[in-house]
Structures are given as structure tokens and as C-alpha cells.
Design an enzyme around this catalytic site. Structure first.
Site, PDB file in Angstrom:
ATOM      1  N   ILE A   1    -110.534  47.783 -29.270  1.00  0.00           N
ATOM      2  CA  ILE A   1    -109.090  47.583 -29.453  1.00  0.00           C
ATOM      3  C   ILE A   1    -108.278  48.170 -28.311  1.00  0.00           C
ATOM      4  O   ILE A   1    -107.053  48.032 -28.283  1.00  0.00           O
ATOM      5  CB  ILE A   1    -108.609  48.198 -30.782  1.00  0.00           C
ATOM      6  CG1 ILE A   1    -108.953  49.692 -30.855  1.00  0.00           C
ATOM      7  CG2 ILE A   1    -109.196  47.457 -31.972  1.00  0.00           C
ATOM      8  CD1 ILE A   1    -108.415  50.385 -32.091  1.00  0.00           C
TER       9      ILE A   1
ATOM     10  N   HIS B   1    -108.443  50.621 -24.241  1.00  0.00           N
ATOM     11  CA  HIS B   1    -109.120  51.467 -23.273  1.00  0.00           C
ATOM     12  C   HIS B   1    -108.242  52.668 -22.987  1.00  0.00           C
ATOM     13  O   HIS B   1    -107.069  52.511 -22.636  1.00  0.00           O
ATOM     14  CB  HIS B   1    -109.408  50.714 -21.975  1.00  0.00           C
ATOM     15  CG  HIS B   1    -110.333  49.550 -22.156  1.00  0.00           C
ATOM     16  ND1 HIS B   1    -109.895  48.327 -22.642  1.00  0.00           N
ATOM     17  CD2 HIS B   1    -111.668  49.422 -21.939  1.00  0.00           C
ATOM     18  CE1 HIS B   1    -110.929  47.493 -22.704  1.00  0.00           C
ATOM     19  NE2 HIS B   1    -112.001  48.135 -22.290  1.00  0.00           N
ATOM     20  N   GLY B   2    -108.806  53.860 -23.144  1.00  0.00           N
ATOM     21  CA  GLY B   2    -108.048  55.069 -22.875  1.00  0.00           C
ATOM     22  C   GLY B   2    -108.335  55.607 -21.500  1.00  0.00           C
ATOM     23  O   GLY B   2    -108.984  54.960 -20.675  1.00  0.00           O
TER      24      GLY B   2
ATOM     25  N   ASP C   1     -99.103  62.493 -19.200  1.00  0.00           N
ATOM     26  CA  ASP C   1     -99.321  61.045 -19.155  1.00  0.00           C
ATOM     27  C   ASP C   1     -98.514  60.345 -20.244  1.00  0.00           C
ATOM     28  O   ASP C   1     -99.027  59.499 -20.978  1.00  0.00           O
ATOM     29  CB  ASP C   1    -100.809  60.732 -19.303  1.00  0.00           C
ATOM     30  CG  ASP C   1    -101.153  59.338 -18.777  1.00  0.00           C
ATOM     31  OD1 ASP C   1    -100.363  58.783 -17.977  1.00  0.00           O
ATOM     32  OD2 ASP C   1    -102.204  58.794 -19.160  1.00  0.00           O
TER      33      ASP C   1
END
Length: 715
Positions: free
Chosen positions: A382, A384-385, A500
Site C-alpha cells: 500500500i 513505500h516509506g 520529514d
């Protein structure tokens, strides 16, 4: 061994006296353990006591532990000692309408709820209703109830006129802040002292805000129900119980640690409680007088003399107890040895890793996470980190739907970054942070398990959804992110710099509440300490210019990133627009979002930056306020950026927005050999260009700037 036997015998003698011990705690409040009344509801492990509506309303809700708890010993009516720790928050969807509150309640009645309004759902019309003992957290000053102010805690008996009150402002607590607030409510049955402590921290304050003598046995029946009640009074307040533990026992004081949260972590699954099918509620009269301590002295020797007589008159029984105790202790020791030997044989684990994450919530097995993600099937991906792929998973044992992040890097440095996310977020608890359920480290894999956010990430809601995100949702999202950052910067034990903050790292739950996630780049700093220079990392368009040049992240670098998110959410444009031919924007528009909005502000038409898809369905005053806050956060000079706490106050109208210069300032960063302008750092949307033609003995090495793609999505 004799020490264990003595302890075991004393426990058995407690049962001879008819004493009952109760203990339970929850991280995700199971519906089977709770009784919900009125507007109360359970969602994502959080109990909401009142309705989540954007329009003013009046309502009431109550949640109770489903089993009655013994509060007095049979015959003697000796009161129990108890301790309850809980985390709660009070959030106002519309800050202009305030009124209501919540209360921890002890009541013999598990089937009725009081009226809405200032009664907190505790009493019926004209104060009628069942008897109760309560600790109220009130956000409205009601002269009829003799409230001391609109931010207080009070002790109530059979009515909402508090006999003892405390001003929460004296301990720097704001009930209406929307932040998670922790409370400890404790009663010592031996000393007959009732204490209430309140803090933003997980550490219980040394001095309680309320402490007074109380003969609790005068106001409770043998069996009572415990829980929470809340109400609104023509307002949009949302009252949430985020975590709760309770323990009680007879004949001894609960230690100072009773009821406190586990070390720096969210809690485990509900434990089996020790309540033993109590008899039906006895109908006992209860005094309606306001509690005033009597001078009755507690005869602590009576129970010991009773034990002594019992021992003398029943030597055979005692011998049997001792024999049985030794047998059961041996059996228990054998069972412990078997369980732990099985556990240690199950799988090899890294001891150094375990020591690093001792504060994390829960350990999952690799087997259950592998099964829950269909062997990490690509169809379950679901997002991408920063350092891993995120899968949709279903926990086999509970059926809970979760997000599982899998570390996709084999290098130790990358694993350390991944572990930093676990060690940091595992110690935090706020309604606007993504909740970490647990972790797994087996077979060389590192996995993190989070609550799954059904509405995905904010950037997908803005740019990939078929539906336009309405203005009310956008306001709520921005306020939620601001509250989360204010908590990270100033309200948790160690300051956390996220580093971030961007729209793809902001998740949305089923009600479009914002949940800030991805702590892979976050750093913890002791309050009032200067940050150290590190490798600059993040996503272009969200990075503060001073951070790019120095590598020193501070809370003001997060503020700059938040400013970019504000302008992005309001305008429906990315901070760096790569596609200049997007239909809803004119060809030739400045690709730098901050510069574009600042240009409109200079021309006196900043509201023209609003997303055209909103079709003008917003309040222009609110739009102007939010845009100016976004520009203030985007100031090139960090000294002129507001704190996140002041941003929250601006957004809810408690503080004026700052004066923002009409033209965007040009900030220069210099050493004795270098003068590097802001335009040099942000002129390119894909790279960071340093002008090497300048004569200088100082430079920023290219590898010290890590630019991450806007396509990174995470939980």
C-alpha cells in the site's frame, strides 16, 4: 523458599477474609470488556464519549467496565484501595463553541446516563439520578455549579458541585488543547487519602493537584462500576479516552507505581482481569453529604489479630494451606520453566536489538505477520516509506487490519535508521500521531506494525482522489498536524525533531483526522540543548534552507516543512510543481509554491491561492488566516518563524497571526568566506546547487544532502 511460602499464605488468608483483587488494562479497548451508553463509541482502540460533529450540539456518553468491582469488604464495609491511570484528550472541532467535559466515575448503576450539558452526563434533570463518586475535568465555567474556572479538575459526590477543585492552569495543563493528557486517580484504603495527579508526561507528578482525606466507604456500595462519562453543552468538543488501567486491592496500600503506564510505550492487549463472578449488586444506602473526613481511626491491627485467632483455632487448616502452597509453588515454577524454555527455543533473536527496543509496545512473531500479509504479497503493498515497503495485513489472532512496514535495506546504517523510528514513536502517545502496535525482529527481518489508516495519505487525498477534500477537512488536518508537532517539540519528555514533515507522511483515519507518521529520520534532543550537525535528509520543497546548508535540524526546520504543507493543502499544489501544464493552474505559474503564494500576498489577493476545486466553499477570513500562517512558517529566517504551539493558537483563533512582510525576504547564510543566498539553495526543484565559483574554504559536501522523492508514501 520460606519467603515465597509466607507470601502465598498471606494471599490465601486474604481470600479467607473475602477480599477481591481487580486489575485490568487496555491498549486497544475491547468491546467485550466495555459497556457503551449514549453517544459513546469505540473506534481504533479509542473510546469517544461525545459525537464528532462540526456543528454545535449537546449530547452525553458513558463507558463502563462491564463487570462490577468490589469496593467494600462484606460485613466490615472496609474500603478498597484503588489506582486508575488513563490518557484522554478534549478537542474542539470549532474553537468558537466550547462547553462540556468528562469525568472518571464510580457508580452502582450500569444502565443509565445523565443529561447533556454541564452535568457531564452524570446526573438527570434537576440533579436527579443514581449515587456516584466522580473526578471531573471541566472546560466550562458554570456559576450554577460553583465552578472555579473553565479549566479545572474537581471531586464530585452525587452531584456536579465539586467539594474539592484544582486549577489546571497552575500545572500548565490546558484541557482544550487537544493534546493527550495523563491522569492518575488513587485512593489509599488504609490512610483514607484520595489523590488526583495530571500531566502531559508519562511520569506522574511528585505533587498531586488534588489530595484530601476521604471515607470512601460512606459513598459506595459493596459493588460498583467504574468508567467515564462526558457531555457537550452546545459545543463541538470531542472527548476521547485513549488508554486506561485500573487496579484495586484490600488490606494494603497500592504502591506509588500503581496504575502508571508501562515504560515509555503504548500498552499491550487487554489482560485477563481477576474479577470472579461477583454476586448481584447489593442495594446499600449511600449518604448524599459532601465528603468530609471523619476522625475515625483505622484499626490496622484488627485484620492481623483475626489472622492470629484463625491460626490458633484452625492449625490443621493452616498446615493444609502450607502444604498446598508448597505444591502449587512447585507446579508454578515448573510451568514457568517450560514456558520460557519454549520461548527461547522458538527463534533466534538479536540481544542488542532487544535492548534497543525494550520500550516498544509489543512483539509479534514473524510467522503471524507473514501470514497476515499473504507472504508479503505484492498485491498487499500500500505504500513505500523512507526505509521500507508498507503492506496491508490482517492479524490472524484478532482479525485486526494493520499496516506492516518491512525494512528493505540490508546495511546496518539503514537498519539503524529503521530502528530509530521504533525507539522514538514507541515512546510517544498523541491522538495525531500514527499509533505503533508492535514490532518483529526474526530471520534477519525488521518489521513494524501500525494502525492502518483507511483514508490513506494526505497527498493521495489531495492529488489522486476522485473527490475534492472539503475545506473543513483541510482545516482539521492542518490543526491536527500542528498539534502533533507542538507535542513533539515541547510537550514530550525529550524534544523530537521529525525532519520529514510532508503530505505523504500525514495519514488520515476514517474521520479524516490527521496522523503524523514516518519517524525514520526523526531525532530526539534533550530540551534546551543545541542540535548536532547531521546528514541533511528529506524531500525538496519541504526542506528549510538553513538545514540544507548546515545539516542542523531544529524545531524551526519542522516549522518550515509544516508551512509548505499548509500552502500545499490550501492551494492543492505541490511545493515544487513539476508539471506546469496542470489544467487547474495557468502555464507559466512559478513552480515554487512559497514564492507563488507570497507573490499573491504582495498583490493583496492571497486568497486567490485557494484550490479552485473548492469552488469558493470556504470562509475567506479563515482562508486568509491559514495562508498567512503558512507564509509565516515559510519565512527564510528561522528566527522569524513561529513555534508550533503558537501556530495552534493562531489556527484556533486564540492568537493573532504575525505580521508577514509583503515581499518575500531574501535571507543569506554566510561564513567569513561564503555568502550563499536563498535562491541558490531552492532554484532547482530536483538538485541542490552550490555555487562553486565563489571563493571559499568552506563548502557543503554533496553527499551531505539526501533528497527524497515525493513518491515516498508511508504509514
Amino acid at each position: 523458599m520460606s519467603l515465597f511460602l509466607s507470601f502465598f499464605i498471606s494471599i490465601l488468608l486474604c481470600f479467607f477474609n473475602g477480599a477481591t483483587t481487580t486489575q485490568f488494562d487496555f491498549s486497544t479497548l475491547a468491546i467485550s470488556n466495555l459497556k457503551l451508553l449514549g453517544d459513546a463509541r469505540l473506534s481504533n482502540g479509542i473510546v469517544g464519549l461525545t459525537r464528532d460533529l462540526s456543528v454545535p450540539n449537546s449530547g452525553a456518553g458513558k463507558v463502563l467496565y462491564s463487570n462490577p468491582i468490589r469496593f467494600r469488604q462484606p460485613g466490615t464495609h472496609f474500603p478498597t484501595s484503588f489506582s486508575s491511570f488513563f490518557s484522554f484528550s478534549i478537542t474542539n472541532v470549532n474553537p468558537s463553541s466550547i462547553g462540556g467535559g468528562l469525568a472518571f466515575v464510580i457508580s452502582p448503576d450500569a444502565n443509565s446516563i445523565g443529561i447533556a450539558g454541564g452535568s457531564l452526563g452524570l446526573t438527570g434533570p434537576n440533579g436527579s439520578g443514581s449515587k456516584f463518586v466522580a473526578v471531573e475535568f471541566d472546560t466550562l465555567m458554570d456559576v450554577d455549579f460553583k465552578d472555579i474556572n473553565s479549566n479545572h479538575v474537581g471531586f464530585d459526590v452525587n452531584g456536579v458541585v465539586s467539594s474539592v477543585s484544582g486549577d489546571l492552569g497552575t500545572v500548565n495543563i490546558d484541557l482544550k488543547s487537544g493534546n493527550t493528557i495523563n491522569s492518575w486517580i488513587e485512593y489509599d484504603g488504609l490512610t483514607r487519602v484520595f489523590n488526583v495527579s495530571v500531566s502531559y508526561s508519562n511520569l506522574k507528578p511528585k505533587v498531586p493537584i488534588l489530595s484530601f482525606p476521604l471515607d470512601l466507604d460512606r459513598y459506595v456500595n459493596d459493588f460498583m462500576f467504574v468508567g467515564f462519562s462526558g457531555s457537550t453543552q452546545g459545543s463541538t468538543e470531542i472527548h476521547s479516552i485513549e488508554w486506561w488501567s485500573f487496579s484495586s486491592s484490600f488490606g494494603s496500600s497500592l504502591g506509588s507505581g500503581s496504575g502508571s503506564p508501562p515504560p515509555r510505550a503504548n500498552l499491550m492487549n487487554p489482560k485477563a482481569n481477576s474479577v470472579k463472578s461477583p454476586p448481584p449488586l447489593a442495594s446499600q444506602p449511600s449518604s448524599s453529604a459532601i465528603p468530609i473526613s471523619s476522625n475515625t481511626q483505622l484499626k490496622t491491627s484488627s485484620s492481623s489479630s483475626c489472622h492470629s485467632r484463625f491460626c490458633k483455632e484452625n492449625p490443621g487448616t493452616i498446615a493444609g494451606v502450607v502444604t498446598a502452597g508448597a505444591f502449587f509453588l512447585a507446579l508454578f515454577a515448573g510451568a514457568l520453566f517450560w514456558v520460557y524454555s519454549k520461548k527461547f527455543k522458538r527463534v533466534e533473536r538479536s540481544d542488542s536489538f532487544a535492548s534497543e527496543i525494550i520500550k516498544a509496545p509489543k512483539e509479534f512473531s514473524y510467522k503471524e505477520l507473514k501470514a497476515g500479509t499473504k507472504n508479503f504479497n505484492e498485491s498487499r503493498i500500500i505504500g513505500h516509506g523512507a526505509f521500507g515497503v508498507v503492506y496491508r495485513g490482517i492479524l490472524p489472532e484478532t482479525g485486526d487490519i494493520v499496516a506492516v512496514k518491512r525494512c528493505s535495506h540490508s546495511s546496518q546504517d539503514k537498519k539503524n535508521e529503521f530502528l530509530s523510528e521504533l525507539s522514538i514513536i514507541g515512546s510517544l502517545r498523541h491522538r495525531n500521531l500514527v499509533r505503533l502496535q508492535g514490532w518483529c525482529h526474526e530471520k534477519g527481518e525488521i518489521l513494524l506494525v501500525y494502525d492502518l489508516m483507511p483514508n490513506g495519505s494526505l497527498d493521495k487525498a489531495l492529488f489522486e482522489s476522485r473527490f475534492t477534500l472539503p475545506w473543513d477537512h483541510r482545516k482539521k488536518i492542518l490543526l491536527g498536524v500542528a498539534s502533533a508537532l507542538a507535542y513533539l517539540h515541547r510537550e514530550c519528555e525529550n524534544q523530537v525533531i521529525h525532519r520529514d514533515v510532508k503530505s505523504s507522511n500525514i495519514m488520515l483515519d476514517e474521520s479524516f483526522n490527521a496522523k503524523l507518521g514516518d519517524f525514520g529520520l526523526a531525532r530526539q534532543i534533550e530540551h534546551d540543548k543545541s542540535p548536532e550537525a547531521t546528514v541533511a535528509a528529506g524531500t525538496m520543497g519541504y526542506l528549510a534552507p538553513e538545514y540544507l546548508l548546515t545539516g542542523r535540524a531544529s524545531e524551526k526546520t519542522d516549522v518550515f516543512s509544516y508551512g509548505a504543507v499548509v500552502l500545499e493543502v490550501v492551494s492543492g499544489r505541490r511545493p515544487i510543481e513539476k508539471d506546469l501544464n496542470v489544467q487547474r493552474h495557468n502555464v507559466g505559474v512559478n513552480p515554487n509554491l512559497v514564492e507563488w503564494v507570497w507573490g499573491l500576498y504582495k498583490e493583496g489577493k492571497v486568497s486567490a491561492a485557494a484550490d479552485s476545486r473548492l469552488e469558493g466553499k470556504f470562509d475567506e477570513g479563515e482562508m486568509w488566516r491559514v495562508l498567512v500562517v503558512g507564509l509565516a512558517c515559510s519565512h527564510p529566517d528561522p528566527a522569524f518563524r513561529p513555534t508550533m504551539r503558537s501556530v495552534v493558537q493562531m489556527l484556533i483563533g486564540e492568537a493573532d497571526v504575525p505580521v508577514v512582510p509583503k515581499s518575500r525576504p531574501t535571507m543569506s547564510f554566510s561564513t567569513s568566506h561564503l555568502l550563499l543566498s536563498l535562491q541558490d539553495t531552492l532554484s532547482d526543484c530536483n538538485t541542490v546547487a552550490l555555487n562553486s565559483s565563489r571563493s571559499s574554504s568552506w563548502s557543503v559536501p554533496e553527499h551531505n544532502v539526501i533528497i527524497r522523492s515525493d513518491d515516498d508514501h508511508l504509514v
